[in-house]
Design a protein around this motif. Structure first.
Motif, PDB file in Angstrom:
ATOM      1  N   PRO A  41     -39.265  31.199  26.991  1.00  0.00           N
ATOM      2  CA  PRO A  41     -38.530  30.186  27.769  1.00  0.00           C
ATOM      3  C   PRO A  41     -39.479  29.270  28.530  1.00  0.00           C
ATOM      4  O   PRO A  41     -40.556  29.703  28.965  1.00  0.00           O
ATOM      5  CB  PRO A  41     -37.685  31.033  28.737  1.00  0.00           C
ATOM      6  CG  PRO A  41     -37.569  32.362  28.081  1.00  0.00           C
ATOM      7  CD  PRO A  41     -38.847  32.568  27.321  1.00  0.00           C
ATOM      8  N   PRO A  42     -39.107  28.005  28.731  1.00  0.00           N
ATOM      9  CA  PRO A  42     -39.981  27.040  29.410  1.00  0.00           C
ATOM     10  C   PRO A  42     -40.400  27.465  30.809  1.00  0.00           C
ATOM     11  O   PRO A  42     -41.451  27.061  31.285  1.00  0.00           O
ATOM     12  CB  PRO A  42     -39.130  25.763  29.445  1.00  0.00           C
ATOM     13  CG  PRO A  42     -38.162  25.919  28.326  1.00  0.00           C
ATOM     14  CD  PRO A  42     -37.860  27.384  28.243  1.00  0.00           C
ATOM     15  N   GLU A  43     -39.564  28.284  31.449  1.00  0.00           N
ATOM     16  CA  GLU A  43     -39.896  28.681  32.817  1.00  0.00           C
ATOM     17  C   GLU A  43     -40.930  29.817  32.877  1.00  0.00           C
ATOM     18  O   GLU A  43     -41.407  30.182  33.954  1.00  0.00           O
ATOM     19  CB  GLU A  43     -38.632  29.094  33.578  1.00  0.00           C
ATOM     20  CG  GLU A  43     -37.910  30.308  33.010  1.00  0.00           C
ATOM     21  CD  GLU A  43     -36.879  29.924  31.950  1.00  0.00           C
ATOM     22  OE1 GLU A  43     -36.068  30.797  31.595  1.00  0.00           O
ATOM     23  OE2 GLU A  43     -36.899  28.762  31.483  1.00  0.00           O
ATOM     24  N   SER A  44     -41.287  30.390  31.720  1.00  0.00           N
ATOM     25  CA  SER A  44     -42.268  31.477  31.727  1.00  0.00           C
ATOM     26  C   SER A  44     -43.638  30.940  32.142  1.00  0.00           C
ATOM     27  O   SER A  44     -44.010  29.807  31.818  1.00  0.00           O
ATOM     28  CB  SER A  44     -42.351  32.136  30.347  1.00  0.00           C
ATOM     29  OG  SER A  44     -42.794  31.216  29.380  1.00  0.00           O
ATOM     30  N   ASP A  45     -44.389  31.757  32.845  1.00  0.00           N
ATOM     31  CA  ASP A  45     -45.683  31.356  33.390  1.00  0.00           C
ATOM     32  C   ASP A  45     -46.784  31.666  32.377  1.00  0.00           C
ATOM     33  O   ASP A  45     -47.055  32.835  32.083  1.00  0.00           O
ATOM     34  CB  ASP A  45     -45.932  32.105  34.705  1.00  0.00           C
ATOM     35  CG  ASP A  45     -47.233  31.684  35.374  1.00  0.00           C
ATOM     36  OD1 ASP A  45     -47.836  30.677  34.931  1.00  0.00           O
ATOM     37  OD2 ASP A  45     -47.648  32.351  36.340  1.00  0.00           O
TER      38      ASP A  45
ATOM     39  N   TYR B 247     -48.278  22.840  28.099  1.00  0.00           N
ATOM     40  CA  TYR B 247     -48.014  22.192  29.389  1.00  0.00           C
ATOM     41  C   TYR B 247     -47.479  20.772  29.185  1.00  0.00           C
ATOM     42  O   TYR B 247     -46.592  20.321  29.927  1.00  0.00           O
ATOM     43  CB  TYR B 247     -49.287  22.159  30.229  1.00  0.00           C
ATOM     44  CG  TYR B 247     -49.613  23.456  30.926  1.00  0.00           C
ATOM     45  CD1 TYR B 247     -48.722  24.018  31.850  1.00  0.00           C
ATOM     46  CD2 TYR B 247     -50.808  24.127  30.681  1.00  0.00           C
ATOM     47  CE1 TYR B 247     -49.017  25.206  32.495  1.00  0.00           C
ATOM     48  CE2 TYR B 247     -51.107  25.319  31.326  1.00  0.00           C
ATOM     49  CZ  TYR B 247     -50.208  25.855  32.229  1.00  0.00           C
ATOM     50  OH  TYR B 247     -50.499  27.031  32.867  1.00  0.00           O
TER      51      TYR B 247
ATOM     52  N   ARG C 227     -43.906  20.791  28.247  1.00  0.00           N
ATOM     53  CA  ARG C 227     -43.100  21.124  29.418  1.00  0.00           C
ATOM     54  C   ARG C 227     -43.151  20.031  30.495  1.00  0.00           C
ATOM     55  O   ARG C 227     -42.550  20.176  31.559  1.00  0.00           O
ATOM     56  CB  ARG C 227     -43.578  22.451  30.015  1.00  0.00           C
ATOM     57  CG  ARG C 227     -43.375  23.642  29.085  1.00  0.00           C
ATOM     58  CD  ARG C 227     -43.909  24.925  29.714  1.00  0.00           C
ATOM     59  NE  ARG C 227     -43.647  26.090  28.874  1.00  0.00           N
ATOM     60  CZ  ARG C 227     -43.918  27.339  29.217  1.00  0.00           C
ATOM     61  NH1 ARG C 227     -44.462  27.588  30.409  1.00  0.00           N
ATOM     62  NH2 ARG C 227     -43.642  28.345  28.396  1.00  0.00           N
TER      63      ARG C 227
ATOM     64  N   ASP D 182     -45.533  19.338  32.390  1.00  0.00           N
ATOM     65  CA  ASP D 182     -46.261  19.861  33.541  1.00  0.00           C
ATOM     66  C   ASP D 182     -47.676  19.286  33.443  1.00  0.00           C
ATOM     67  O   ASP D 182     -48.614  19.939  32.970  1.00  0.00           O
ATOM     68  CB  ASP D 182     -46.256  21.394  33.492  1.00  0.00           C
ATOM     69  CG  ASP D 182     -46.610  22.014  34.830  1.00  0.00           C
ATOM     70  OD1 ASP D 182     -46.999  21.260  35.740  1.00  0.00           O
ATOM     71  OD2 ASP D 182     -46.499  23.248  34.958  1.00  0.00           O
TER      72      ASP D 182
END
Length: 498
Positions: free
Chosen positions: A283-287, A330, A333, A335
């Motif tokens: 998932p995109p929110e995973s670090d 990144y 995403r 980011d």
């Protein structure tokens, strides 16, 4: 034993290499430069150590140099390279020497030389799958993946006598199905599974070389399967990926693998690299930052832990490629801050790793990295001044390689040049903006003609050039491109890309 040690003192200028039999048992020792052999009797538990029962002096031949190179290839490829160059000089018809030389040159990034030696090995011994597998890897490095896949599928047909090499071929084919222009993730995981099944039967083989080759294939096939899952459409992706990676880690920590320092360390780097690459399937929110730091830590340990120039640059390049994956994740995403931070670090690794590499594919990839960082500044940060600093580094790479670019890549390269032109225009460098836009348009037109890109890709350069020429009061040129853009729109091939 005393005689052996005494003579070794006289032969100190050369490095000896042990001679194994077909089961991997040591039966002697040879000094390649001198043609001096120490032959050992069968091991006797009552007399520990290596006892000499025969000393032989023979003419200097290629075979001992090849034997020593084979022992050095893993840990000291630079020394192995010297031995193999000596071997092919002594005996230009030694297929094994040419085959090993191609492997080392491929590791070195000397693709043209690797191709020459690999093709010579095949001419001398076309029945040995290892040489065909090396040739396929060279094709991959030359950005000829479909050719490599077809070649390996044919190689499998002559590989029954060498099951460990057949397993290697199956694993590479799996990778090629995943990374192809039209990926087939189901076919990829099927090939990786076939490689695992075959290599599993060889884990306890009597010959240690075959055992290690089988374990390496098992390791790489598990990593390949993890990436198949990450990129494909599967249920329970995260759980499945972690299972494949856990199995790969078990292989990396296998006691026999751990005894070979460089292989073990290389496995751990490959594991960290793959764990990072598979994050595209999470998932995109995973670090992903812990995975990035693990790659950097493992890569730096390997870079700092070797004095071999070929290995040092290989580890720099491999670490840089892994960080390139992080930059792309990144960027996807949006980011942009970590994308730029790690992107600049990626440049340092890749520039260090490419210093002695002679691969157009690698150089092009570095140029793509320069462009990507510029694009992040231009699109993500709206900073065209910073963007053209990176574009200034990308331009000479693209222009040098333009005559050699694969026709399938021309459309993408053309769009890249057109995109760069926008930033130069924004920085009031009109002549360079038009030059890049015109040159990019020519490549897109070639791509359309070749069939690698849709004609809708022409909309942006036509429109951009029309606007640029209008603002420069060059009405004839402006009308030409405005007309082409309108014709394309009327034909239903306009695009919404920007």
């Amino acid at each position: 034993e005393q005689v052996r040690e005494s003579l070794k003192g006289e032969l100190h200028r050369g490095k000896a290499v042990m001679i194994p039999n077909e089961r991997g048992e040591i039966i002697g020792e040879v000094f390649p430069e001198k043609g001096v052999f120490f032959l050992f009797p069968p091991v006797d538990s009552a007399r520990p150590g290596l006892w000499v029962n025969q000393i032989a002096i023979e003419p200097v031949t290629a075979e001992p140099f090849v034997l020593r190179a084979e022992a050095l290839t893993t840990e000291q490829p630079t020394e192995a390279l010297r031995d193999l160059l000596d071997a092919v000089r002594i005996d230009p018809k030694d297929a094994k020497a040419h085959g090993l030389l191609a492997q080392v040159q491929l590791t070195q990034g000397n693709i043209d030389a690797a191709l020459v030696n690999c093709e010579q090995a095949i001419r001398l011994d076309e029945q040995r799958p290892a040489y065909h597998i090396t040739l396929a890897r060279i094709f991959i490095q030359m950005n000829r993946p479909e050719e490599a896949k077809q070649y390996l599928e044919e190689t499998i047909l002559i590989s029954d006598r060498y099951p460990h090499e057949k397993a290697q071929a199956l694993a590479i084919i799996g990778d090629l199905y995943r990374t192809g222009v039209q990926p087939d993730y189901e076919a990829a995981i099927n090939y990786h599974s076939d490689a695992i099944r075959l290599a599993s039967t060889l884990q306890n083989h009597a010959n240690s070389t075959i055992r290690l080759a089988a374990k390496e294939t098992l390791f790489l096939a598990h990593l390949g399967a993890a990436q198949d899952i990450a990129w494909g459409q599967w249920n329970d992706k995260e759980e499945s990926i972690n299972k494949w990676l856990a199995r790969a880690k078990d292989i990396a920590l296998d006691p026999e693998v751990m005894k070979t320092k460089r292989i073990s360390a290389d496995f751990l780097l490959r594991l960290a690299i793959t764990a990072l690459a598979t994050q595209i399937g999470f998932p995109p929110e995973s670090d992903i930052d812990p995975y990035v730091r693990k790659v950097i830590q493992t890569g730096d340990e390997l870079i700092d832990g070797t004095n071999d120039p070929i290995l040092k640059q290989k580890y720099q390049w491999d670490t840089g490629l892994a960080l390139y994956d992080a930059v792309q994740i990144y960027q996807i995403r949006r980011d942009y801050t970590p994308a730029l931070r790690y992107g600049e670090l990626t440049v340092k690794y890749m520039e260090g790793g490419i210093a002695e590499r002679r691969s157009d594919t690698d150089l092009y990839l570095l140029g793509r990295l320069y462009f990507r960082l510029g694009a992040i500044h231009a699109i993500g940060k709206k900073n065209h001044s910073a963007a053209i600093e990176w574009f200034d580094r990308a331009k000479p790479v693209f222009e040098r390689l333009l005559p050699k670019i694969n026709p399938e890549e021309l459309g993408r390269l053309g769009e890249t040049l057109v995109s760069m032109g926008v930033s130069y225009w924004e920085m009031n460098q009109q002549d360079e903006a038009i030059r890049l836009s015109e040159r990019g348009l020519r490549q897109i037109e070639k791509g359309v003609k070749y069939g690698s890109v849709d004609s809708s890709a022409l909309t942006i350069p036509y429109s951009n050039l029309a606007t640029m020429y209008e603002k420069l009061n060059r009405s004839v040129d402006a009308r030409k491109y405005r007309s082409l853009a309108e014709e394309l729109k009327a034909s239903g091939h306009e695009t919404q890309r920007r």
